[in-house]
Design a protein around this motif. Structure first.
Motif, PDB file in Angstrom:
ATOM      1  N   ALA A  45      49.771 -20.133  -8.988  1.00 58.80           N
ATOM      2  CA  ALA A  45      49.851 -19.221  -9.272  1.00 58.80           C
ATOM      3  C   ALA A  45      48.668 -18.683  -9.968  1.00 58.80           C
ATOM      4  O   ALA A  45      47.895 -17.759  -9.725  1.00 58.80           O
ATOM      5  CB  ALA A  45      51.468 -18.390  -9.842  1.00 58.80           C
ATOM      6  N   SER A  75      50.136 -11.957  -9.389  1.00 57.91           N
ATOM      7  CA  SER A  75      49.889 -13.535  -9.513  1.00 57.91           C
ATOM      8  C   SER A  75      49.563 -13.841 -10.820  1.00 57.91           C
ATOM      9  O   SER A  75      50.222 -14.763 -11.457  1.00 57.91           O
ATOM     10  CB  SER A  75      48.955 -14.478  -8.511  1.00 57.91           C
ATOM     11  OG  SER A  75      49.175 -14.625  -6.667  1.00 57.91           O
ATOM     12  N   GLU A  78      52.427 -13.333 -13.699  1.00 56.96           N
ATOM     13  CA  GLU A  78      53.223 -14.553 -13.046  1.00 56.96           C
ATOM     14  C   GLU A  78      52.632 -15.969 -13.774  1.00 56.96           C
ATOM     15  O   GLU A  78      53.594 -16.370 -14.437  1.00 56.96           O
ATOM     16  CB  GLU A  78      53.718 -14.857 -11.172  1.00 56.96           C
ATOM     17  CG  GLU A  78      54.035 -16.374 -10.969  1.00 56.96           C
ATOM     18  CD  GLU A  78      54.440 -16.672  -9.533  1.00 56.96           C
ATOM     19  OE1 GLU A  78      54.927 -17.370  -9.053  1.00 56.96           O
ATOM     20  OE2 GLU A  78      53.638 -16.070  -8.554  1.00 56.96           O
TER      21      GLU A  78
END
Length: 129
Positions: A45, A75, A78
């Protein structure tokens, strides 16, 4: 403001590169190495953040570039979410988690500002298609 000629000139990409290195260093301890799924996901990520900035830059179309910057933001969030897992499982020290969250926030705000800039001020000939 300096002219941006390559993705390596972008501050958000430079900071994302440092962030990737910091994530890799933080995930080399034995607790994290024993949790391969976590280690792999947070690393992938974080790499996605910098790679999507670069890929979007190469699209030569502001609408496409913004789309890739949006993916970078996703991302990044995340990774930030996974930092809570790392904190809860005590994979990283509280200080390391705080530093990485602050770094993520810095990149987040850079990306949001860049997306807004591209949306509001820069028009590319192909954006009108």
């Amino acid at each position: 403001m300096a002219t941006i000629k390559k993705f390596e000139d972008l501050e958000s990409w430079k900071n994302a590169r440092i962030f990737v290195k910091d994530i890799y260093k933080a995930t080399t301890n034995s607790d994290v190495q024993n949790d391969f799924g976590f280690q792999d996901q947070i690393r992938r990520a974080s790499i996605s953040v910098m790679n999507n900035i670069a890929e979007g830059f190469g699209r030569f179309n502001n609408k496409e570039f913004r789309r890739f910057l949006d993916i970078s933001v996703g991302s990044l969030l995340e990774v930030k979410s996974m930092l809570y897992v790392a904190e809860d499982l005590e994979y990283f020290s509280s200080e390391k988690v705080e530093q990485l969250r602050n770094d993520a926030d810095k990149i987040y705000f850079q990306l949001l500002a860049f997306i807004t800039y591209l949306r509001n001020t820069v028009k590319h000939k192909s954006d009108n298609k």
